[in-house]
Design a protein around this motif. Sequence first.
Motif, mmCIF file in Angstrom:
data_model
loop_
_atom_site.group_PDB
_atom_site.id
_atom_site.type_symbol
_atom_site.label_atom_id
_atom_site.label_comp_id
_atom_site.label_asym_id
_atom_site.label_seq_id
_atom_site.Cartn_x
_atom_site.Cartn_y
_atom_site.Cartn_z
ATOM 1 N N ASN A 1 -10.179 5.579 -4.002
ATOM 2 C CA ASN A 1 -9.861 6.986 -3.772
ATOM 3 C C ASN A 1 -8.371 7.210 -3.537
ATOM 4 O O ASN A 1 -7.968 8.272 -3.067
ATOM 5 N N ALA A 2 -7.557 6.221 -3.871
ATOM 6 C CA ALA A 2 -6.127 6.305 -3.593
ATOM 7 C C ALA A 2 -5.479 7.487 -4.307
ATOM 8 O O ALA A 2 -4.631 8.186 -3.745
ATOM 9 N N LYS A 3 -5.891 7.732 -5.547
ATOM 10 C CA LYS A 3 -5.298 8.837 -6.306
ATOM 11 C C LYS A 3 -5.600 10.176 -5.653
ATOM 12 O O LYS A 3 -4.740 11.056 -5.568
ATOM 13 N N LYS A 4 -6.847 10.335 -5.190
ATOM 14 C CA LYS A 4 -7.235 11.574 -4.523
ATOM 15 C C LYS A 4 -6.474 11.745 -3.211
ATOM 16 O O LYS A 4 -5.996 12.839 -2.886
ATOM 17 N N PHE A 5 -6.334 10.646 -2.455
ATOM 18 C CA PHE A 5 -5.595 10.713 -1.191
ATOM 19 C C PHE A 5 -4.140 11.079 -1.453
ATOM 20 O O PHE A 5 -3.528 11.868 -0.727
ATOM 21 N N ALA A 6 -3.578 10.529 -2.530
ATOM 22 C CA ALA A 6 -2.188 10.821 -2.881
ATOM 23 C C ALA A 6 -2.020 12.273 -3.313
ATOM 24 O O ALA A 6 -1.028 12.930 -2.980
ATOM 25 N N ALA A 7 -3.010 12.795 -4.052
ATOM 26 C CA ALA A 7 -2.945 14.187 -4.515
ATOM 27 C C ALA A 7 -2.944 15.163 -3.348
ATOM 28 O O ALA A 7 -2.468 16.291 -3.476
ATOM 29 N N ARG A 8 -3.454 14.713 -2.221
ATOM 30 C CA ARG A 8 -3.460 15.546 -1.016
ATOM 31 C C ARG A 8 -2.252 15.266 -0.135
ATOM 32 O O ARG A 8 -2.244 15.583 1.064
ATOM 33 N N GLY A 9 -1.233 14.664 -0.729
ATOM 34 C CA GLY A 9 0.006 14.406 -0.010
ATOM 35 C C GLY A 9 -0.083 13.262 0.968
ATOM 36 O O GLY A 9 0.763 13.138 1.865
ATOM 37 N N GLY A 10 -1.113 12.403 0.815
ATOM 38 C CA GLY A 10 -1.266 11.297 1.741
ATOM 39 C C GLY A 10 -1.598 11.755 3.147
ATOM 40 O O GLY A 10 -1.284 11.072 4.119
ATOM 41 N N LYS A 11 -2.278 12.917 3.257
ATOM 42 C CA LYS A 11 -2.571 13.492 4.574
ATOM 43 C C LYS A 11 -4.080 13.615 4.793
ATOM 44 O O LYS A 11 -4.862 13.622 3.846
ATOM 45 N N ALA B 1 -13.542 21.545 0.779
ATOM 46 C CA ALA B 1 -14.401 22.511 0.095
ATOM 47 C C ALA B 1 -13.700 23.097 -1.124
ATOM 48 O O ALA B 1 -14.313 23.278 -2.181
ATOM 49 N N GLN B 2 -12.422 23.375 -0.991
ATOM 50 C CA GLN B 2 -11.652 23.928 -2.109
ATOM 51 C C GLN B 2 -11.644 22.962 -3.290
ATOM 52 O O GLN B 2 -11.865 23.367 -4.443
ATOM 53 N N ASP B 3 -11.424 21.691 -3.019
ATOM 54 C CA ASP B 3 -11.449 20.681 -4.081
ATOM 55 C C ASP B 3 -12.839 20.581 -4.705
ATOM 56 O O ASP B 3 -12.987 20.460 -5.926
ATOM 57 N N GLY B 4 -13.864 20.616 -3.863
ATOM 58 C CA GLY B 4 -15.224 20.507 -4.363
ATOM 59 C C GLY B 4 -15.643 21.694 -5.206
ATOM 60 O O GLY B 4 -16.306 21.538 -6.239
ATOM 61 N N LEU C 1 -6.382 5.804 2.692
ATOM 62 C CA LEU C 1 -5.959 4.973 1.560
ATOM 63 C C LEU C 1 -6.457 3.545 1.696
ATOM 64 O O LEU C 1 -6.957 2.959 0.737
ATOM 65 N N LEU C 2 -6.351 2.989 2.878
ATOM 66 C CA LEU C 2 -6.718 1.582 3.067
ATOM 67 C C LEU C 2 -8.217 1.383 3.238
ATOM 68 O O LEU C 2 -8.702 0.257 3.139
ATOM 69 N N GLU C 3 -8.955 2.456 3.497
ATOM 70 C CA GLU C 3 -10.407 2.348 3.614
ATOM 71 C C GLU C 3 -11.061 2.206 2.250
ATOM 72 O O GLU C 3 -12.076 1.529 2.092
ATOM 73 N N ALA D 1 0.834 -1.208 0.000
ATOM 74 C CA ALA D 1 0.000 0.000 0.000
ATOM 75 C C ALA D 1 0.864 1.252 0.000
ATOM 76 O O ALA D 1 0.584 2.221 -0.701
ATOM 77 N N ALA D 2 1.943 1.232 0.798
ATOM 78 C CA ALA D 2 2.846 2.381 0.842
ATOM 79 C C ALA D 2 3.519 2.600 -0.504
ATOM 80 O O ALA D 2 3.700 3.738 -0.955
ATOM 81 N N LEU D 3 3.896 1.498 -1.162
ATOM 82 C CA LEU D 3 4.512 1.606 -2.484
ATOM 83 C C LEU D 3 3.535 2.189 -3.494
ATOM 84 O O LEU D 3 3.876 3.062 -4.290
ATOM 85 N N CYS D 4 2.283 1.724 -3.450
ATOM 86 C CA CYS D 4 1.254 2.243 -4.359
ATOM 87 C C CYS D 4 1.047 3.730 -4.138
ATOM 88 O O CYS D 4 0.913 4.502 -5.087
ATOM 89 N N LEU D 5 1.020 4.139 -2.873
ATOM 90 C CA LEU D 5 0.839 5.543 -2.556
ATOM 91 C C LEU D 5 1.982 6.378 -3.110
ATOM 92 O O LEU D 5 1.776 7.444 -3.695
ATOM 93 N N SER D 6 3.210 5.871 -2.963
ATOM 94 C CA SER D 6 4.377 6.593 -3.474
ATOM 95 C C SER D 6 4.310 6.749 -4.984
ATOM 96 O O SER D 6 4.604 7.812 -5.533
ATOM 97 N N LEU D 7 3.902 5.677 -5.666
ATOM 98 C CA LEU D 7 3.793 5.736 -7.125
ATOM 99 C C LEU D 7 2.711 6.711 -7.563
ATOM 100 O O LEU D 7 2.873 7.447 -8.538
ATOM 101 N N LEU D 8 1.609 6.726 -6.823
ATOM 102 C CA LEU D 8 0.522 7.641 -7.161
ATOM 103 C C LEU D 8 0.943 9.084 -6.966
ATOM 104 O O LEU D 8 0.585 9.967 -7.748
ATOM 105 N N ILE D 9 1.693 9.345 -5.903
ATOM 106 C CA ILE D 9 2.173 10.703 -5.654
ATOM 107 C C ILE D 9 3.079 11.153 -6.782
ATOM 108 O O ILE D 9 2.981 12.272 -7.296
#
Length: 217
Positions: A186-196, A204-207, A180-182, A11-19
Motif C-alpha cells: 500500500n506504499a503508493k496509496k500512502f504516498a498519494a496521501r502525502g505520507g500522512k 471515504a472520499q477515496d472510496g 508504509l512499513l506495515e 523506506a524513506a527513500l522509497c516513499l519520496s520516490l513514490l510521492i
Amino acid sequence: MKRNAVFFEVAALCLSLLILAGCGKTTRTAAVPRPEGKLAVAGFTNPVYNWELLAGYLEQEGKPAPEGTMETLDMIVADTLHEHQVFDYITPDAVKQCQDVVVFEESGQPRVSAWKYWLGVGKCIQADYLLVPQLTTWRERVGSDGGVQTPASVAIDFYLIDIKAERMTRSRYEETQQGLLENLYNAKKFAARGGKWVTATRLAQDGIDEKLMELGL
C-alpha cells in the motif's frame, strides 16, 4: 540498530520516490460502461441493524456514525459525480420524497426487506437505475496526521439497482489505513496521501471516487 537505521532510510527513500512518481496527473476511465437510462441517486444511509442492509451484516449493531456524517458523504458523492461528468440524474432530495411515500404505504404492515423497500423507491421515482449508498463502518483516527494511536477506518457499500430487471450490483469499499512499513503493497496509496495519517472523511472520499468509477459512474 544499524540494520534498522538502513531499513528506515531505504523506506524513506522509497516513499519520496513514490510521492514524486505520483505527482503526474493520470487520466482514468470507468471500469464498465455508464448505465444507460434515467439514474436516481439516494442519499447516504447508515444502517444500524442488519435488517436495514441490502447485503452482508454489521460487525456491531446499534452503533451509528456521528451526527452530520451522512450530509458530508452526500456532498462528496455529488462533487465526485460532477468530477466524473455525471450531471443528469435524479437528486437525493427528490428520491427522499419517494422514500417517504414507500414508508407511508408500508405503514401498519409487516416490516419489508431492504431490497423490497429500495426497489419500491426506484419504481416510485420512475428511474431505470437507483444508486443506494450505505455506510456500515465509521471510525475516526485517534491522533494526528503525523502519528496515530488508532487509524481511521471506513466501510461503504454502493448498490446500483436495475429497476426493470430487478437486480443489483454491489461495490464495497473497506479500508483501515495502514502505515508504509506495515504494508509495503500500500506504499503508493500512502504516498498519494502525502505520507500522512488521514481522517475517516478522506478515506471515504477515496472510496467513493474508486467505487463510482467501478460502477461506471
